[in-house]
Scaffold this active site. Structure first.
Site, PDB file in Angstrom:
ATOM      1  N   ASP A 186       2.769   5.237  -7.332  1.00 29.97           N
ATOM      2  CA  ASP A 186       3.944   5.120  -6.571  1.00 29.97           C
ATOM      3  C   ASP A 186       5.176   4.985  -7.453  1.00 29.97           C
ATOM      4  O   ASP A 186       6.095   4.947  -7.119  1.00 29.97           O
ATOM      5  CB  ASP A 186       3.799   4.117  -5.698  1.00 29.97           C
ATOM      6  CG  ASP A 186       2.966   4.032  -4.437  1.00 29.97           C
ATOM      7  OD1 ASP A 186       2.900   5.153  -3.844  1.00 29.97           O
ATOM      8  OD2 ASP A 186       2.181   3.244  -4.105  1.00 29.97           O
ATOM      9  N   HIS A 228       0.611  -1.382  -0.032  1.00 31.36           N
ATOM     10  CA  HIS A 228      -0.025  -0.142   0.003  1.00 31.36           C
ATOM     11  C   HIS A 228       0.855   1.381  -0.244  1.00 31.36           C
ATOM     12  O   HIS A 228       1.552   1.666  -1.025  1.00 31.36           O
ATOM     13  CB  HIS A 228      -0.847  -0.222   0.926  1.00 31.36           C
ATOM     14  CG  HIS A 228      -2.175   0.830   1.346  1.00 31.36           C
ATOM     15  ND1 HIS A 228      -2.365   1.712   0.214  1.00 31.36           N
ATOM     16  CD2 HIS A 228      -2.908   1.128   2.334  1.00 31.36           C
ATOM     17  CE1 HIS A 228      -3.604   2.533   0.643  1.00 31.36           C
ATOM     18  NE2 HIS A 228      -3.935   2.224   1.750  1.00 31.36           N
ATOM     19  N   HIS A 283      -2.684  -2.391 -10.010  1.00 33.85           N
ATOM     20  CA  HIS A 283      -3.478  -1.872  -9.247  1.00 33.85           C
ATOM     21  C   HIS A 283      -4.772  -2.661  -9.059  1.00 33.85           C
ATOM     22  O   HIS A 283      -5.242  -3.125 -10.049  1.00 33.85           O
ATOM     23  CB  HIS A 283      -3.913  -0.467  -9.692  1.00 33.85           C
ATOM     24  CG  HIS A 283      -4.301   0.299  -8.215  1.00 33.85           C
ATOM     25  ND1 HIS A 283      -5.715   0.272  -8.066  1.00 33.85           N
ATOM     26  CD2 HIS A 283      -3.618   1.342  -7.521  1.00 33.85           C
ATOM     27  CE1 HIS A 283      -5.878   1.161  -6.996  1.00 33.85           C
ATOM     28  NE2 HIS A 283      -4.645   1.839  -6.733  1.00 33.85           N
TER      29      HIS A 283
HETATM   30  N1  CMC Z   1       4.398  -7.327 -11.131  1.00 34.85           N
HETATM   31  C1  CMC Z   1       4.132  -8.213 -11.616  1.00 34.85           C
HETATM   32  N2  CMC Z   1       2.864  -9.034 -11.845  1.00 34.85           N
HETATM   33  C2  CMC Z   1       2.130  -8.485 -11.107  1.00 34.85           C
HETATM   34  C3  CMC Z   1       2.054  -7.202 -10.506  1.00 34.85           C
HETATM   35  C4  CMC Z   1       3.262  -6.625 -10.356  1.00 34.85           C
HETATM   36  N3  CMC Z   1       3.464  -5.343 -10.013  1.00 34.85           N
HETATM   37  N4  CMC Z   1       0.842  -6.911  -9.950  1.00 34.85           N
HETATM   38  C5  CMC Z   1       0.198  -7.990 -10.371  1.00 34.85           C
HETATM   39  N5  CMC Z   1       0.691  -8.958 -11.154  1.00 34.85           N
HETATM   40  C6  CMC Z   1       0.026 -10.088 -11.749  1.00 34.85           C
HETATM   41  C7  CMC Z   1      -0.180 -11.245 -10.505  1.00 34.85           C
HETATM   42  O1  CMC Z   1       1.062 -11.873 -10.391  1.00 34.85           O
HETATM   43  C8  CMC Z   1      -1.259 -11.830 -10.918  1.00 34.85           C
HETATM   44  O2  CMC Z   1      -0.976 -12.688 -12.105  1.00 34.85           O
HETATM   45  P1  CMC Z   1      -1.567 -13.974 -12.231  1.00 34.85           P
HETATM   46  O3  CMC Z   1      -3.117 -13.528 -12.398  1.00 34.85           O
HETATM   47  O4  CMC Z   1      -1.050 -14.897 -13.196  1.00 34.85           O
HETATM   48  O5  CMC Z   1      -1.532 -14.771 -10.760  1.00 34.85           O
HETATM   49  C9  CMC Z   1      -2.084 -10.813 -11.442  1.00 34.85           C
HETATM   50  O6  CMC Z   1      -0.964  -9.452 -11.946  1.00 34.85           O
HETATM   51  C10 CMC Z   1      -3.111  -9.957 -10.845  1.00 34.85           C
HETATM   52  O7  CMC Z   1      -2.371  -9.700  -9.476  1.00 34.85           O
HETATM   53  P2  CMC Z   1      -3.149  -9.700  -8.103  1.00 34.85           P
HETATM   54  O8  CMC Z   1      -2.158  -9.690  -6.985  1.00 34.85           O
HETATM   55  O9  CMC Z   1      -4.304 -10.776  -8.089  1.00 34.85           O
HETATM   56  O10 CMC Z   1      -3.754  -8.230  -8.059  1.00 34.85           O
HETATM   57  P3  CMC Z   1      -4.287  -7.443  -7.054  1.00 34.85           P
HETATM   58  O11 CMC Z   1      -5.383  -6.669  -7.315  1.00 34.85           O
HETATM   59  O12 CMC Z   1      -4.427  -8.339  -5.735  1.00 34.85           O
HETATM   60  O13 CMC Z   1      -3.189  -6.598  -6.445  1.00 34.85           O
HETATM   61  C11 CMC Z   1      -1.404  -4.905  -6.233  1.00 34.85           C
HETATM   62  C12 CMC Z   1      -2.827  -5.132  -6.620  1.00 34.85           C
HETATM   63  C13 CMC Z   1      -1.195  -3.603  -6.181  1.00 34.85           C
HETATM   64  C14 CMC Z   1      -1.404  -5.408  -4.770  1.00 34.85           C
HETATM   65  C15 CMC Z   1      -0.496  -5.544  -7.208  1.00 34.85           C
HETATM   66  O14 CMC Z   1      -0.545  -5.019  -8.355  1.00 34.85           O
HETATM   67  C16 CMC Z   1       1.074  -5.296  -6.591  1.00 34.85           C
HETATM   68  O15 CMC Z   1       1.485  -6.131  -5.837  1.00 34.85           O
HETATM   69  N6  CMC Z   1       1.741  -4.111  -7.142  1.00 34.85           N
HETATM   70  C17 CMC Z   1       2.990  -3.988  -6.766  1.00 34.85           C
HETATM   71  C18 CMC Z   1       2.799  -3.026  -5.453  1.00 34.85           C
HETATM   72  C19 CMC Z   1       2.597  -1.731  -5.954  1.00 34.85           C
HETATM   73  O16 CMC Z   1       2.702  -1.196  -6.668  1.00 34.85           O
HETATM   74  N7  CMC Z   1       1.496  -1.182  -4.907  1.00 34.85           N
HETATM   75  C20 CMC Z   1       1.066   0.096  -4.843  1.00 34.85           C
HETATM   76  C21 CMC Z   1      -0.428   0.215  -5.141  1.00 34.85           C
HETATM   77  S1  CMC Z   1      -0.997   1.747  -5.744  1.00 34.85           S
HETATM   78  C22 CMC Z   1      -1.065   2.660  -4.129  1.00 34.85           C
HETATM   79  C23 CMC Z   1      -2.015   2.338  -3.345  1.00 34.85           C
HETATM   80  O17 CMC Z   1      -3.205   2.491  -3.665  1.00 34.85           O
HETATM   81  O18 CMC Z   1      -2.050   1.830  -2.262  1.00 34.85           O
END
Ligand code: CMC
Length: 430
Positions: free
Chosen positions: A363, A268, A307
């Protein structure tokens, strides 16, 4: 039942149920009537991490993740970033409308009036270890403020809520700056109420021996815009914490401490710090393809990408990219920017990221700007918590006054052992 309903057939019993559809949702409670046997509890929905559950009705922030749209109280984020100030945006969030000139003046005065913190809070900060993370200090001290303002317990008193709102928006920068000064062993710099909200914050952080600190106007404005962009983001993890903890009717300082703690995590508010660490690890443009390979292999995540809501370019990231150019005209260009730009270019053309709709989020570039402005990485989540305070407070008040809301208490699907008899320790084999 009219057209705005859902007909559900329970194949276990053959029974049919009509469930009304309102605002593109069905009420989870309308499923409770669906039972296979009369003494069943009734059907529930299973939704870990609330990925498809609306936990509230809100009139504060609108996001269309597919189109990359963000609006506060109906106003596009691009217009607010260009024309508004953080304090005006905070007013908009907590009060629902843009202020009239006299109202903004009074609001800014009230915030300025409340920037000081009790001297005992200083002693409290002194007690933290010399290298304590400023976000940990912020979580602790904002929670501790509840003990200084027992009147904050009167959460259904409009006047009390108004005063706590002013206090929290005013004192978060002071707590944050004091936490920073403590972590670098510098004496605290008291608020300078002649300066703007962000100008004063910069003064409390960076003032040395000079009698008066003069913030660079470009950096002051850049920080103000960054604060506008971070002011609210509907039902994210920390806002959900604010609403959930606040739903127990605790005072807002304790609820903000919980929200700040939620923001501390690397998924986050900690993500921009993780982005800088990632860019430093990559170290050179020539290492990007190898890093992308590791991301695609599932070994690491591309921080600052992806995201839960945006499946398009995060509109905040677009604005931040523009601010970066203005900031770098004043500060030295951050060498990590070239790596970030190339990383973005490669990722946005790569099938892995395209198919998963992974775009830069807020970010990806914010850390690069903060670093160029002289903020250490530890301060990045703190710089998120300060402006988000307005959003948290707006969401908290909306939750309190919403007749649909009760104490947050989700259900669970129990998969543990059925009842079994206690075995005395002597009878248990090693
Ligand atoms: N790099 C590589 N692969 C990714 C990433 C990433 N940053 N984000 C998602 N994926 C892939 C993930 O591996 C999954 O693949 P599969 O369907 O094959 O298993 C797919 O995309 C969906 O990911 P998810 O984890 O189910 O998506 P989510 O909605 O639960 O997660 C997130 C959202 C922001 C936690 C995630 O994209 C992430 O970890 N990003 C990196 C951390 C980051 O930049 N966070 C800041 C968010 S913006 C600030 C805020 O609002 O807090």
């Amino acid at each position: 039942m009219g057209k705005d309903s859902l007909t559900i057939t329970d194949n276990r019993t053959g029974k049919t149920y009509d469930v009304p559809i309102e605002n593109e949702t069905i009420s989870a409670m309308s499923l409770r009537q669906i039972k296979a046997k009369p003494d069943d509890f009734g059907l529930m929905t299973y939704d870990p991490a609330f990925t498809n559950t609306a936990s509230c009705k809100s009139r504060i922030t609108y996001i269309d993740g597919d189109k990359g749209i963000l609006r506060y109280r109906g106003y596009p984020i691009e217009q607010l970033a260009e024309k508004s100030s953080y304090l005006e945006t905070a007013y908009l969030l907590v009060k629902g409308e843009l202020p009239k000139p006299s109202h903004l003046k009074a609001f800014a005065h009230n915030i300025t009036f409340h920037t000081m913190i009790h001297e005992n809070i200083k002693k409290f900060i002194d007690g933290f270890h010399h290298d304590a993370h400023p976000m940990g200090i912020l979580v602790g001290t904002v929670g501790a403020l509840s003990t200084f303002y027992p009147d904050a317990k009167r959460i259904f008193d409009t006047e009390s809520r108004r005063v706590q709102t002013h206090r929290l928006i005013a004192k978060m920068p002071t707590l944050a700056a004091f936490a920073y000064r403590h972590s670098i062993g510098m004496p605290y710099a008291y608020p300078d109420n002649d300066l703007s909200y962000t100008g004063n914050f910069l003064s409390m952080l960076f003032k040395m021996t000079e009698l008066k600190y003069h913030p660079n106007p470009v950096l002051e404005r850049a920080l103000d815009v960054l604060f506008i962009l971070h002011a609210d983001h509907e039902q994210n993890c920390s806002t959900n914490a604010m609403r959930s903890v606040g739903s127990s009717h605790v005072d807002p300082y304790s609820a903000i401490a919980a929200a700040t703690a939620a923001l501390y995590g690397p998924l986050h508010g900690g993500a921009n710090e993780a982005v800088i660490r990632m860019l430093m690890e990559i170290g050179d443009i020539k290492n990007i393809p190898a890093y992308i390979k590791r991301v695609k292999g599932g070994e690491v995540r591309l921080m600052g990408f992806g995201h839960r809501i945006y499946k398009n370019y995060d509109p905040r990231a677009k604005i931040i990219k523009q601010i970066a150019d203005q900031v770098f005209e004043v500060t030295r260009r951050n060498s990590l920017l070239d790596i970030a730009l190339e990383l973005e270019r490669i990722a946005l053309a790569d099938e892995y990221f395209i198919s998963k709709k992974l775009y830069p989020n807020v970010d990806f570039y914010s850390g690069i700007i903060y670093q160029a402005m002289g903020f250490p990485m530890d301060m990045f989540p703190v710089l998120f918590a300060i402006p988000r305070t307005a959003g948290w407070l707006a969401q908290w008040a909306e939750m309190l006054l919403d007749e649909d809301q009760k104490i947050a208490r989700p259900r669970q699907v129990y998969l543990g052992p059925a009842v079994r008899d206690y075995v005395p320790i002597e009878a248990r084999t090693e």
